[in-house]
Design a protein around this motif. Structure first.
Motif: not given
Lengths: 375, 203
Positions: A113-115, A301-304, A311-316
Motif C-alpha cells: 500500500v505504501s508503494n 482508489c479501489n486497491s488502496i 483489510k485494515q492495512t496500516p501505513v507509516a
C-alpha cells in the motif's frame, strides 16, 4: 445549485475519498502484535521492537526514485518498492516473523500500500485535469474501469493477509525481470527498427505538411468516430475516414490484468495502460492519456481502499511524506543531470538494474537465498 | 530522525488552532481547516518553486508532446494512416515522459499531506471518530475530504490571490505556443481556408 460538471466531479471525488479514507486500523495490527508478542521500543507502525525508520535514509533513497521518474519515466514505483523492502529493511523484518505469522503479512501488505500511495495519488490530479480538458473517452474509460475495479478489488480481497514476504518478493522480482527483458528488447536492432521507422514516417509527414499544408482536406461528412460494426468481439470504426478496429473485450480484460498486477505488486500501472491502449486499440494519445489516467485513479482508489478499509492495512505516514520530498528533490535534479547522459547509456543502466533487482528478488523469494550479492 | 520527532516539532504549530473556543467540535473543525490551508499553501508554493527551477525542461517536454500530437491530427485529416500511427506513437512516448515528470511535480505539492495525517494520528490516533454504517474511523477519514475541498476551492480562487495569480500567469507564459489540437480544429481550419480562398463558381 450544481452548476458545473466540475463541481459534480469534485463532490464525487470527495465522496469516493470519504469511503476510501481508512477507518481506525488498530485491529489487524493489534491482533498481529498480540500473536507475535514482539518486545522493545515502538518502531515501524508503532510495533514494539520494530525497525526505527530513519527518515533521512528514506529521503535519500527517494531522491533516487525521483531522479528515475524525471529521466526514465516508468520504474519509479519499482524502485520505491525496493526502498521499502530492502533499504529500510522491512523485507527482512517481515521475514523474521516466519512464513505463517500475521505480522509478516501485515508488514508485506503495508509495503504494497505504501508503494501505491506514493505512485498513485498523482493520477487523481491528472484525471481531474484531463476531465476538465474534455479528454476522457467515457465508454472506453468505463470498459477499463470495469476491468480495473474488478482486478484491484479481487487481488486485495484474495491476497491481503495471505501473501507472505517471500512470495511477494518472488513475484515482484519476476515482474522486474520481465521489465528488464522488455528494456533489453528495445535496445536490440529489431526493437530500435520500429522506433526508427516511426520517427522517419513522422519526419516525412512533417516535411510534406510544410510543403503542401497537408492535413486540411477533411471531409466534414466523415468527421469523428463512426462505428461500422460492433459485436462483443469486434468493433470496427472509422475515425475521420480512416479505418480502425479492436476487440472490445481487450480493454476490459487488459484493464483487469493490469489493475490486478498493479494492485498485487503495489505499483501504479499507468505505464502499462497507455502503450496498451495506443498499440492494441490504435487510439490517439490525446484521448488515451486522460482515459488511462482515470482508469489508474479508479483502480488505485479501489486497491488502496480494499487494503486499508477492508483489510485494515496500516501505513507509516511520516515515511511516505519524507519519500515524497525525496521524489521532488530527485525530479529537480533529474532534468539537469540527464542531459549529460546519453539515452542509450541510461537504458543500459536500467537494464543492469532491472536484471540485478529481478534476479535477487526472484531467487530470494522462490529459492530462499539470493543468487547475486549480497547473498 | 524518526516520524515521532517530526510530529513533536510540528505540534506547537498545529495544535493551537484546535484549542480555539470552548466547544471541542468547533475547535476540531477550525484546527482541521487550519491544517488543510497550511498544507495547501505550502504545497502550492513548493510546486511553483520546483516548476520554475526546471521551467525550460517542462516547457520543452510539453512542446514535444503537443507538436507530435498536432502532427498526428493533421495526418489523420490527410487520411495518412502510416503517418498517423508514427506521429501518435511518438506523441505517446513524449506523453509518458511528460506524465511522469508531472507526477513528480505534483508530489511537490503533496509531500506535506502525509506529515499532516501522521501528526493527526500522533495527536488524535486514540480518538474514535464514529461514522454511521462504517463505525470507528481514523483522523484521515475527516482530513482527506476536507483537504481535497480546500485544494479545489484554492484552485478556483487562484486567479484572484496575489502571488498565486502571478505564478499561474508565468506558468502559462512559459508553456505558451501551439495549443493541443482537437479533431474539430481540422474542420475549423478547412472552413477558414474556404473563407479565405472561395472557389470560383465556374471552376
Amino acid at each position: 445549485m450544481l452548476r458545473s460538471k466540475k463541481t459534480l466531479l469534485m463532490l464525487a471525488l470527495v465522496a469516493a475519498v470519504c469511503v476510501m479514507a481508512e477507518p481506525a486500523m488498530a485491529d489487524r495490527l493489534a491482533d498481529a502484535i498480540a500473536e507475535a508478542k514482539p518486545t522493545g521500543e515502538p518502531g515501524y507502525l508503532g510495533i514494539p521492537g520494530g525497525p526505527q525508520l530513519n527518515i533521512l535514509i528514506g529521503l535519500v533513497w527517494a531522491i533516487w526514485v525521483g531522479w528515475i521518474f524525471s529521466t526514465v519515466g516508468a520504474f519509479g514505483g519499482i524502485m520505491a518498492g525496493v526502498g521499502h523492502i530492502t533499504i529500510y529493511g522491512l523485507g527482512d523484518y517481515a521475514s523474521s516473523f516466519g512464513k505463517g505469522s500475521q505480522m509478516n503479512k501485515v508488514v508485506t501488505d503495508s509495503i504494497r500500500v505504501s508503494n501505491q500511495w506514493l505512485v498513485g495519488c498523482s493520477a487523481a490530479l491528472s484525471s481531474f485535469n484531463y476531465y476538465k480538458a474534455g479528454r476522457l473517452v467515457l465508454p472506453l474509460g468505463i470498459a477499463l474501469a470495469i476491468g480495473s475495479v474488478a482486478g484491484s478489488w479481487l487481488v486485495p480481497w484474495l491476497t491481503a493477509g495471505k501473501i507472505n514476504l517471500k512470495a511477494y518478493l518472488g513475484y515482484f522480482g519476476l515482474f522486474v525481470l520481465f521489465l528488464g527483458c522488455y528494456l533489453t528488447y528495445e535496445t536490440t536492432p529489431k526493437g530500435q527498427a520500429g522506433k526508427k521507422a516511426a520517427k522517419e514516417a513522422a519526419a516525412a509527414f512533417q516535411s510534406s505538411v510544410k510543403k503542401q499544408q497537408e492535413g486540411g482536406d477533411v471531409d466534414l461528412a466523415e468527421m469523428g468516430v463512426k462505428v461500422q460494426k460492433f459485436t462483443p468481439t469486434s468493433c470496427e470504426f472509422t475515425f475521420f475516414g480512416v479505418e480502425f478496429n479492436f476487440n472490445p473485450l481487450i480493454p476490459v480484460v487488459g484493464g483487469f490484468i493490469i489493475a490486478a498486477l498493479a494492485s498485487f505488486l503495489g505499483v501504479g500501472g499507468g505505464f502499462l495502460l497507455v502503450p496498451f491502449l495506443t498499440s492494441v486499440a490504435g487510439l490517439p494519445m490525446y484521448l488515451v492519456a486522460g482515459t488511462s489516467a482515470m482508469a489508474v485513479f479508479i483502480g488505485m482508489c479501489n486497491s488502496i481502499m480494499s487494503y486499508m478499509l477492508l483489510k485494515q492495512t496500516p501505513v507509516a505516514w511520516g515515511l511516505i511524506g519524507a519519500e515524497l520530498i525525496g521524489i521532488v528533490i530527485g525530479s529537480v535534479i533529474g532534468p539537469k543531470t540527464s542531459k549529460f547522459i546519453p539515452d542509450k547509456v541510461l537504458k543500459y543502466i536500467f537494464i543492469a538494474l532491472a536484471v540485478y533487482v529481478g534476479v535477487r528478488y526472484t531467487s530470494k523469494g522462490f529459492l530462499g537465498y539470493s543468487l547475486v550479492p549480497p547473498f | 530522525m524518526t516520524g515521532h520527532m517530526i510530529y513533536e516539532f510540528l505540534d506547537p504549530w498545529m495544535i493551537w488552532a484546535f484549542r480555539f473556543g470552548d466547544n471541542p467540535y468547533v475547535g476540531f473543525a477550525i484546527g482541521l481547516l487550519w491544517i488543510c490551508v497550511v498544507t495547501t499553501v505550502i504545497g502550492e508554493l513548493c510546486m511553483a518553486a520546483v516548476y520554475f527551477t526546471n521551467k525550460k525542461h517542462f516547457a520543452s517536454i510539453n512542446r514535444e508532446m503537443v507538436d507530435h500530437h498536432n502532427l498526428s491530427v493533421r495526418a489523420l485529416g490527410a487520411k495518412n494512416k502510416i503517418a498517423w500511427k508514427a506521429c501518435n506513437s511518438i506523441a505517446n512516448d513524449a506523453f509518458g515522459k511528460n506524465f511522469f515528470s508531472r507526477i513528480a511535480l505534483f508530489a511537490s505539492s503533496l509531500w506535506v499531506v502525509p506529515f499532516a495525517i501522521g501528526w493527526l494520528y500522533y495527536r488524535f490516533g486514540e480518538v474514535d471518530f464514529m461514522v454511521p454504517l462504517i463505525g470507528a474511523v481514523g483522523p484521515s477519514f475527516v482530513f482527506i475530504p476536507v483537504y481535497i475541498l480546500t485544494r479545489y476551492l484554492f484552485s478556483v480562487a487562484k486567479p484572484w490571490l496575489p502571488l498565486f495569480s502571478t505564478i499561474r500567469q508565468r506558468v502559462l507564459d512559459n508553456e505558451a505556443g501551439d495549443e493541443m489540437m482537437t479533431y474539430m480544429d481540422l474542420a475549423k481550419e478547412k472552413e477558414e481556408r474556404q473563407t479565405e480562398t472561395p472557389i470560383p463558381e465556374n471552376s
